[in-house]
Every structure is written in structure tokens, then in C-alpha cells.
Design a protein around this motif. Sequence first.
Motif, mmCIF file in Angstrom:
data_model
loop_
_atom_site.group_PDB
_atom_site.id
_atom_site.type_symbol
_atom_site.label_atom_id
_atom_site.label_comp_id
_atom_site.label_asym_id
_atom_site.label_seq_id
_atom_site.Cartn_x
_atom_site.Cartn_y
_atom_site.Cartn_z
ATOM 1 N N MET A 21 42.500 43.994 49.208
ATOM 2 C CA MET A 21 43.790 43.933 48.531
ATOM 3 C C MET A 21 44.290 45.342 48.282
ATOM 4 O O MET A 21 43.531 46.188 47.814
ATOM 5 C CB MET A 21 43.619 43.185 47.199
ATOM 6 N N PRO A 22 45.523 45.662 48.579
ATOM 7 C CA PRO A 22 46.013 47.016 48.399
ATOM 8 C C PRO A 22 45.878 47.472 46.965
ATOM 9 O O PRO A 22 46.108 46.719 46.023
ATOM 10 C CB PRO A 22 47.483 46.910 48.818
ATOM 11 N N ALA A 23 45.527 48.759 46.816
ATOM 12 C CA ALA A 23 45.343 49.300 45.488
ATOM 13 C C ALA A 23 46.621 49.295 44.691
ATOM 14 O O ALA A 23 46.603 49.303 43.467
ATOM 15 C CB ALA A 23 44.788 50.729 45.575
ATOM 16 N N ASN A 24 47.775 49.268 45.372
ATOM 17 C CA ASN A 24 49.057 49.345 44.689
ATOM 18 C C ASN A 24 49.304 48.157 43.768
ATOM 19 O O ASN A 24 50.130 48.210 42.891
ATOM 20 C CB ASN A 24 50.197 49.405 45.715
ATOM 21 N N GLN A 25 48.559 47.044 43.986
ATOM 22 C CA GLN A 25 48.828 45.864 43.198
ATOM 23 C C GLN A 25 48.597 46.132 41.720
ATOM 24 O O GLN A 25 49.337 45.663 40.870
ATOM 25 C CB GLN A 25 47.943 44.709 43.653
ATOM 26 N N SER A 26 47.533 46.893 41.377
ATOM 27 C CA SER A 26 47.246 47.148 39.985
ATOM 28 C C SER A 26 48.360 47.923 39.313
ATOM 29 O O SER A 26 48.572 47.826 38.112
ATOM 30 C CB SER A 26 45.929 47.913 39.856
ATOM 31 N N GLY A 27 49.104 48.699 40.095
ATOM 32 C CA GLY A 27 50.187 49.485 39.538
ATOM 33 C C GLY A 27 51.392 48.660 39.178
ATOM 34 O O GLY A 27 52.327 49.150 38.542
ATOM 35 N N ALA A 28 51.389 47.372 39.558
ATOM 36 C CA ALA A 28 52.538 46.525 39.272
ATOM 37 C C ALA A 28 52.723 46.301 37.777
ATOM 38 O O ALA A 28 53.787 45.895 37.326
ATOM 39 C CB ALA A 28 52.389 45.181 39.973
ATOM 40 N N ASN A 45 59.007 53.806 40.870
ATOM 41 C CA ASN A 45 60.214 54.202 41.572
ATOM 42 C C ASN A 45 60.260 53.590 42.965
ATOM 43 O O ASN A 45 59.339 52.903 43.389
ATOM 44 C CB ASN A 45 60.330 55.737 41.638
ATOM 45 N N ASN A 46 61.356 53.835 43.664
ATOM 46 C CA ASN A 46 61.518 53.261 44.995
ATOM 47 C C ASN A 46 60.407 53.652 45.935
ATOM 48 O O ASN A 46 59.945 52.851 46.744
ATOM 49 C CB ASN A 46 62.870 53.695 45.579
ATOM 50 N N CYS A 47 59.983 54.906 45.834
ATOM 51 C CA CYS A 47 58.950 55.403 46.738
ATOM 52 C C CYS A 47 57.646 54.634 46.546
ATOM 53 O O CYS A 47 56.984 54.251 47.506
ATOM 54 C CB CYS A 47 58.741 56.893 46.486
ATOM 55 N N ASP A 48 57.252 54.391 45.281
ATOM 56 C CA ASP A 48 56.030 53.639 45.010
ATOM 57 C C ASP A 48 56.121 52.236 45.586
ATOM 58 O O ASP A 48 55.163 51.727 46.190
ATOM 59 C CB ASP A 48 55.796 53.547 43.500
ATOM 60 N N ALA A 49 57.272 51.590 45.393
ATOM 61 C CA ALA A 49 57.445 50.225 45.874
ATOM 62 C C ALA A 49 57.382 50.167 47.391
ATOM 63 O O ALA A 49 56.806 49.240 47.977
ATOM 64 C CB ALA A 49 58.765 49.650 45.373
ATOM 65 N N ILE A 50 57.969 51.151 48.050
ATOM 66 C CA ILE A 50 57.969 51.194 49.517
ATOM 67 C C ILE A 50 56.552 51.334 50.052
ATOM 68 O O ILE A 50 56.140 50.636 50.980
ATOM 69 C CB ILE A 50 58.864 52.344 50.006
ATOM 70 N N GLU A 51 55.788 52.253 49.464
ATOM 71 C CA GLU A 51 54.416 52.432 49.932
ATOM 72 C C GLU A 51 53.568 51.196 49.654
ATOM 73 O O GLU A 51 52.710 50.818 50.445
ATOM 74 C CB GLU A 51 53.803 53.669 49.272
ATOM 75 N N ALA A 52 53.812 50.534 48.507
ATOM 76 C CA ALA A 52 53.090 49.311 48.197
ATOM 77 C C ALA A 52 53.426 48.212 49.201
ATOM 78 O O ALA A 52 52.546 47.487 49.673
ATOM 79 C CB ALA A 52 53.419 48.855 46.781
ATOM 80 N N ALA A 53 54.711 48.090 49.543
ATOM 81 C CA ALA A 53 55.127 47.081 50.517
ATOM 82 C C ALA A 53 54.494 47.335 51.876
ATOM 83 O O ALA A 53 54.041 46.395 52.550
ATOM 84 C CB ALA A 53 56.653 47.076 50.634
ATOM 85 N N ALA A 54 54.437 48.583 52.278
ATOM 86 C CA ALA A 54 53.790 48.917 53.549
ATOM 87 C C ALA A 54 52.315 48.573 53.502
ATOM 88 O O ALA A 54 51.735 48.096 54.486
ATOM 89 C CB ALA A 54 53.990 50.399 53.851
ATOM 90 N N ARG A 61 47.999 45.006 55.223
ATOM 91 C CA ARG A 61 46.905 44.106 54.859
ATOM 92 C C ARG A 61 47.049 42.756 55.550
ATOM 93 O O ARG A 61 46.092 42.200 56.087
ATOM 94 C CB ARG A 61 46.886 43.917 53.336
ATOM 95 N N LEU A 62 48.258 42.204 55.554
ATOM 96 C CA LEU A 62 48.460 40.893 56.147
ATOM 97 C C LEU A 62 48.388 40.917 57.668
ATOM 98 O O LEU A 62 48.227 39.873 58.303
ATOM 99 C CB LEU A 62 49.809 40.310 55.696
ATOM 100 N N LEU A 63 48.503 42.097 58.258
ATOM 101 C CA LEU A 63 48.351 42.224 59.707
ATOM 102 C C LEU A 63 46.900 42.389 60.124
ATOM 103 O O LEU A 63 46.585 42.384 61.303
ATOM 104 C CB LEU A 63 49.168 43.418 60.218
ATOM 105 N N ALA A 64 46.009 42.547 59.144
ATOM 106 C CA ALA A 64 44.597 42.760 59.450
ATOM 107 C C ALA A 64 43.951 41.475 59.967
ATOM 108 O O ALA A 64 44.362 40.365 59.633
ATOM 109 C CB ALA A 64 43.862 43.244 58.200
ATOM 110 N N ASP A 65 42.916 41.645 60.764
ATOM 111 C CA ASP A 65 42.222 40.494 61.335
ATOM 112 C C ASP A 65 41.573 39.635 60.262
ATOM 113 O O ASP A 65 41.445 38.426 60.424
ATOM 114 C CB ASP A 65 41.169 40.983 62.334
#
Length: 329
Positions: free
Chosen positions: A1-8, A15-24, A29-33
Motif C-alpha cells: 500500500m502506498p505510504a502516502n495513504q497515511s498522510g491522508a 497541497n496539489n503536489c502531495d496529492a499528485i504524487e499519492a495518485a501516481a 500499485r494497482l498496475l502491479a502484478d
Amino acid sequence: MPANQSGAENIGQENNCDAIEAAAGWMARLLADDATEQDSINCQQWRDQSSLHEQAWQRMCQITGKFASLPKGTGIQVLEKVSQSVVSRRRFLNVLALAGIGVTATWLGASQTRLGRSLQAQYRTGADETRTFTLEDGTRLTLNIDTAVDVDFSAEKRQIQLHQGEILIKTGHESPRRQFLVTTHFGQLIALGTEFCIRQYEHYARVAVIDGAVEAYAASGVKPQRVDAGQQTRFDKTMIAPPEPLQNAAISWRHGKLVAEGMRVADFIEEIGRYRPGFTLYDSAVANLTISGVFSLQDTDLALQSLASSLSVELQYRTAYWVKVIPAR
């Protein structure tokens, strides 16, 4: 699970930059096997937490150019839909930068994040190219794949900032000589009239010296370490390992080859995967098998076939962009 989730939890300060990196991160993650249904649920929960998250997610969907939203299910189902436009998770952010879809460095917060600084770098390469530049002092700078650097030459010094990737440097000769520095996330190198290769990993950097010498300085200020021709070492922010003999695998990429000398299959696949679009995976049962030989980085299918013919393993393809090394049946 991306680490960015805890930052929610701190959405109000995000800011926008944080959200963009989290979305990426979620999309990668969802593209992973090994993506699961729970990953899809968690991603949807993250999107529902704020309009900023949903906007960032939709922007990521636009960037891929292939779908409006990711369907629920495993990563391979998604990969089969977008295999023409998405490469491995390790290089997913680079695809966003190089896909020609008009993402501006300002939108990505170029002055605030490591990703943004890489996008704005003076010199960079994509996921399938290496390039060589001759700098004003005669220095030859060769960038391996997925590499970004900035060059800052002044009256007092010559400085290379390595944001990501791997570079081969052959310093130019000057009289009088300006100090030549290479800065990484983990520390700094001072070149002493030399040819050397520096690669930046996620948690450390590795320097391999072909000619001359370099001095390595960790960011924490521990005692520097001299690395002479025919040696290599690794360092992070707090330590510098003692030099060891130079391994051919550290520099063979400059000739388009991977030289494996008793290399673990896990490490072999990691290296080949850098030069191959899509997902290159291995079963844990074959991870510690070892392989020796010289393999092409320009024909990774051939390299994988050579691996299969040398060991008791076989290649399992699901698409041209998804291959896994498994035990021979």
C-alpha cells in the motif's frame, strides 16, 4: 500500500503536489502484478477522502491516455489494457514525464519535490535511451536510462547534481583545475582527475572508479573514503563501505551489456527489468539461483531466453509486457 495513504489524515495541509504524487503511487500499485481487490478498495477510499484526491486521480487517468478509471481486479487485467503506454512501477513516474501529454513542471511542484526537480533537470534520459554529452570543460557525461542531472559550472568549481539514475563521467583536464563535484541524495563525491560511474539507488549510492580516484563524503559528515581505480563502494547518508574490487557488472552497461558473475537471479531480473518495458518478475523459488555470462541489454528477450537455457527455469509470458521467471516444470 502506498505510504502516502497515511498522510491522508492531514488533508487540510496537503497541497496539489502531495496529492499528485499519492495518485501516481496508487496507480502504480494497482498496475502491479500482486495488486489485490483490497488495494482497489483502499484506493477508492483515498479518492473519496477529498476532492483534491479525486482531481489528482482523474489527472493521472488522463495522463495514461488509455482509460478513464482503473477497474477493480488484479494488476495484470489492467496491464493488458494499457500495455502500450505503461512501463514498470519503478519507471511509472518517468512515463508521466516523458509521455508527451503536456504535464508542466509547475503542476508537479517542480521546486518542491524530488520528482519535480528531476523533470526540470538540464539533462535527462527516458526509459529506453542512453545519451552522452560533452560539457564546456571537455568532460564527457554519459547518462544511463531513467537519469536526470543538473550541471553547474562556476569560476570556482564544476558540479554535477544527480537527481536520479546512473551516470558515467570522464572529467575534462583543466589548468588551473577547478574542483569537480558530484552531489547525490546521500552525499558528495570529489573527482581527482578520473573516470567513474555513480548510480543512485533508493536507499544508497554506488560509485565505481575506472581511472584515477574519487573521495566519497556521506551527508552525515563521517570520515570520507578514497576510492581508487579498480575499486567500488557504496554509501548512504550515514556510512561509507570499505572499497572492494570493481565488478564488471557495475560498468558494463556503457557497452550495452550486463556482465553477470555468479549473480543471483533476483538481481539479474532486477537489472534486466530496468531496460525492459512492462513487468519483469521472478518466482521466489528461483531468486537465489546464480547465473554467469554476458547478456545483451539491447535485446532483453534474448537475455531472458539465455537465462532459461542456462538454468532450470522457464519464462511465463502473459503479454509482451509481462514475463515471469519460474521453476522449470
